[in-house]
Enzyme design. Structure first.
Site, PDB file in Angstrom:
ATOM      1  N   GLU A 308       0.868  -1.458  -0.245  1.00  0.00           N
ATOM      2  CA  GLU A 308      -0.343   0.258   0.212  1.00  0.00           C
ATOM      3  C   GLU A 308       0.397   1.116  -0.134  1.00  0.00           C
ATOM      4  O   GLU A 308       0.490   2.581  -0.222  1.00  0.00           O
ATOM      5  CB  GLU A 308      -1.197  -0.439   1.245  1.00  0.00           C
ATOM      6  CG  GLU A 308      -2.092  -0.006   0.721  1.00  0.00           C
ATOM      7  CD  GLU A 308      -3.459  -0.436   2.235  1.00  0.00           C
ATOM      8  OE1 GLU A 308      -4.281  -1.004   1.914  1.00  0.00           O
ATOM      9  OE2 GLU A 308      -3.490   0.780   3.126  1.00  0.00           O
ATOM     10  N   HIS A 337       7.727 -27.197   0.979  1.00  0.00           N
ATOM     11  CA  HIS A 337       7.188 -28.062  -0.228  1.00  0.00           C
ATOM     12  C   HIS A 337       5.781 -27.506  -0.612  1.00  0.00           C
ATOM     13  O   HIS A 337       4.874 -28.030  -1.204  1.00  0.00           O
ATOM     14  CB  HIS A 337       6.418 -29.683   1.319  1.00  0.00           C
ATOM     15  CG  HIS A 337       7.336 -29.532   1.515  1.00  0.00           C
ATOM     16  ND1 HIS A 337       8.779 -30.709   1.693  1.00  0.00           N
ATOM     17  CD2 HIS A 337       8.419 -28.986   2.829  1.00  0.00           C
ATOM     18  CE1 HIS A 337       9.550 -31.149   2.354  1.00  0.00           C
ATOM     19  NE2 HIS A 337       9.459 -29.685   3.255  1.00  0.00           N
ATOM     20  N   LYS A 451     -13.732   2.310  -1.737  1.00  0.00           N
ATOM     21  CA  LYS A 451     -14.831   2.605  -0.835  1.00  0.00           C
ATOM     22  C   LYS A 451     -15.196   3.661  -1.388  1.00  0.00           C
ATOM     23  O   LYS A 451     -16.315   3.141  -0.290  1.00  0.00           O
ATOM     24  CB  LYS A 451     -13.649   2.846   0.330  1.00  0.00           C
ATOM     25  CG  LYS A 451     -12.458   2.063   1.238  1.00  0.00           C
ATOM     26  CD  LYS A 451     -12.315   2.775   2.685  1.00  0.00           C
ATOM     27  CE  LYS A 451     -10.872   2.591   3.551  1.00  0.00           C
ATOM     28  NZ  LYS A 451     -10.755   3.370   4.226  1.00  0.00           N
TER      29      LYS A 451
HETATM   30  O1  PA5 Z   1      -3.069   1.270   6.195  1.00  0.00           O
HETATM   31  C1  PA5 Z   1      -4.116   2.115   5.985  1.00  0.00           C
HETATM   32  O2  PA5 Z   1      -4.208   3.355   5.493  1.00  0.00           O
HETATM   33  C2  PA5 Z   1      -5.676   1.470   5.376  1.00  0.00           C
HETATM   34  O3  PA5 Z   1      -5.251  -0.016   5.402  1.00  0.00           O
HETATM   35  C3  PA5 Z   1      -6.819   1.950   6.854  1.00  0.00           C
HETATM   36  O4  PA5 Z   1      -6.063   0.654   7.564  1.00  0.00           O
HETATM   37  C4  PA5 Z   1      -7.909   0.560   6.003  1.00  0.00           C
HETATM   38  O5  PA5 Z   1      -8.029   0.760   4.833  1.00  0.00           O
HETATM   39  C5  PA5 Z   1      -8.454   1.025   6.999  1.00  0.00           C
HETATM   40  O6  PA5 Z   1      -9.084   2.044   7.236  1.00  0.00           O
HETATM   41  P1  PA5 Z   1      -8.968   2.834   8.989  1.00  0.00           P
HETATM   42  O7  PA5 Z   1      -8.926   3.262  10.028  1.00  0.00           O
HETATM   43  O8  PA5 Z   1     -10.235   4.402   8.488  1.00  0.00           O
HETATM   44  O9  PA5 Z   1     -11.197   1.939   9.782  1.00  0.00           O
END
Ligand code: PA5
Length: 462
Positions: A308, A337, A451
């Protein structure tokens, strides 16, 4: 084994020798000249990161120093421990879930949830609900009856549909079973703080309505960098983990990562090796393969952090660049394996992060049985520990002979101190890698889009 120069015996060690051209050839490994060439870029990026840290652009670096936050999670954990709940259920997804999962797998006893309360030393079982599979969620609600459960809803934005839908189900169950007044004893909120400049979290009105205990996630800390904030630390405290040791582990690694000089900074060294192997040697995938069950979910946590943070369409100047290594999680010896056939003989497009625990907590001897089978003599009387070490060594050497580059990380033992070092190093490494790729490490526009679309499809405002 070679290590970076600054480490002490309690520290984790990073060894890049198997990713060098001397080990795997110049088509697949890095030459000393290529490493040296990167030094000015690393130093420049280091200065930018230090300045941005000072200015408070990124908060993850200093989470471990936040005495007030650590005190408040410890106090709250003490308060809620008095209720003697059987279960702690975390409601969250992505960065709100993967950190505590990694900590739990690494630091709680294996099979913690299957043990009796006495064997668990009175600690609750942990369930991290990071999906909206109705079958799983229903089953969790049966396994964890509301009266015996503390829920911790975690969402920085406070608007993530998956997490909020889980919360709504839990609130309904709590109200029905125990009444609205009981919610404050069963539900804890972790979200971004209230404030003029803060985005609105939908968890605030919920917390206000029921008088819920609330933890803040600092605005300058992104979900995947939040493990040392109350996101990870409150559940960790509830599970009896040693937060002081984690703070000390972060501090030790922060010190080692304070240097701008590439060869003295384990996080920068790892970042540069990954960056060079990706951009110059075609290693577009990064496999993390710990040789310890306890680190299985660290590989999962790292997968999100790397993917990410670095998988970006645009660079910092707005050019379309489509960068990012694909992270892959694996587990030694299990995946020898399952995956190693591909890793050794398939496309040579991967770098391998082999993570080793030098001393397991316990030793397990293979008994001297089956003596009629002469061929088993090589196992009789040895330990499983020795076999694991031999398997790891076997994979390292096999990868080398197939010219596959490896970075080896060694933890002296698996405990709160070494684990915190590892996680902190991987966060700093990711921040440096983002600078080298010249992308915004800390946003995730690709995730936000999905989202929004899902919300619209459900009849929301998108
Ligand atoms: O690293 C990030 O920012 C994302 O993976 C969020 O943690 C994830 O989308 C969840 O978002 P939130 O904490 O706002 O619910």
């Amino acid at each position: 084994m070679k290590t970076d120069k600054t480490s002490s015996p309690a520290d984790i060690k990073v060894d890049i020798s198997r990713s060098k051209s001397a080990a795997v050839g110049s088509d697949h490994g890095i030459s000393p000249g290529e490493l040296r060439e990167m030094e000015p870029a690393v130093l420049a990026a280091h200065k930018v990161l230090r300045r941005e840290r000072r200015e408070g652009t990124y908060g993850f670096y200093d989470l471990y120093k936040d005495k007030a936050a650590f005190k408040s999670v410890k106090q709250a954990a003490e308060h809620f421990a008095a209720f003697k709940y059987d279960n702690l259920v975390v409601l969250g997804i992505g960065g709100s879930a993967l950190g505590i999962t990694a900590l739990h797998t690494a630091l709680s006893e294996p099979y913690h949830n299957l043990m009796t309360r006495r064997r668990r030393k009175g600690l609750p079982r942990l369930f991290v609900m990071d999906n909206i599979d109705p079958d799983t969620f229903r089953a969790m609600m049966r396994v964890c009856p509301p009266e015996k459960t503390l829920y911790n809803v975690i969402s920085k934005s406070g608007g993530t549909a998956e997490t909020i839908s889980q919360l709504m189900i839990v609130v309904a169950a709590l109200e029905k079973k125990l009444g609205a007044k009981a919610l404050k004893d069963h539900l804890v909120v972790t979200t971004s703080p209230k404030g003029k400049n803060a985005p609105k979290s939908l968890l605030h009105p919920v917390a206000d309505a029921y008088g819920l205990h609330t933890f803040d996630i600092p605005l300058n800390v992104g979900g995947r960098f939040s493990v040392f904030s109350p996101v990870g630390m409150f559940p960790a405290a509830m599970l009896g983990m040693d937060l002081d040791a984690m703070q000390a582990g972060c501090a030790a690694m922060d010190k080692r990562c304070a240097k701008g000089s590439l060869m003295e900074n384990p996080a920068y060294l790892r970042a540069v090796v990954h960056y060079l192997l990706d951009t110059r040697k075609g290693k577009t995938m990064s496999v993390m393969m710990p040789y310890a069950d306890g680190l299985r979910d660290v590989a999962d946590w790292y997968r999100q952090l790397w993917a990410e943070s670095l998988g970006k369409r645009n660079d910092l100047d707005g050019n379309a660049v489509f960068v990012g290594q694909t992270p892959i999680k694996a587990l030694g010896a299990t995946d020898q394996h399952s995956q190693v056939q591909l890793y050794r003989e398939g496309p040579n497009n991967k770098i391998f992060n082999i993570i080793e625990v030098r001393r397991f907590s316990r030793s397990l001897r293979i008994p001297e049985v089956l003596t009629s089978v002469r061929e088993l003599g090589y196992l009789r009387g040895k330990t499983m520990n020795k076999l694991m070490a031999a398997e790891l060594r076997g994979t390292l050497d096999a990868l080398k002979s197939s010219a596959r580059p490896v970075v080896r990380v060694t933890l002296p033992r698996l405990n709160a101190h070494s684990l915190a070092q590892l996680l902190y190093m991987l966060e700093v490494e990711t921040a440096m890698a983002g600078r080298l790729y010249h992308v915004n490490t800390f946003d995730q526009p690709g995730v936000e889009e999905g989202k929004r679309i899902a919300r619209r499809l459900m009849g929301g405002d998108g």
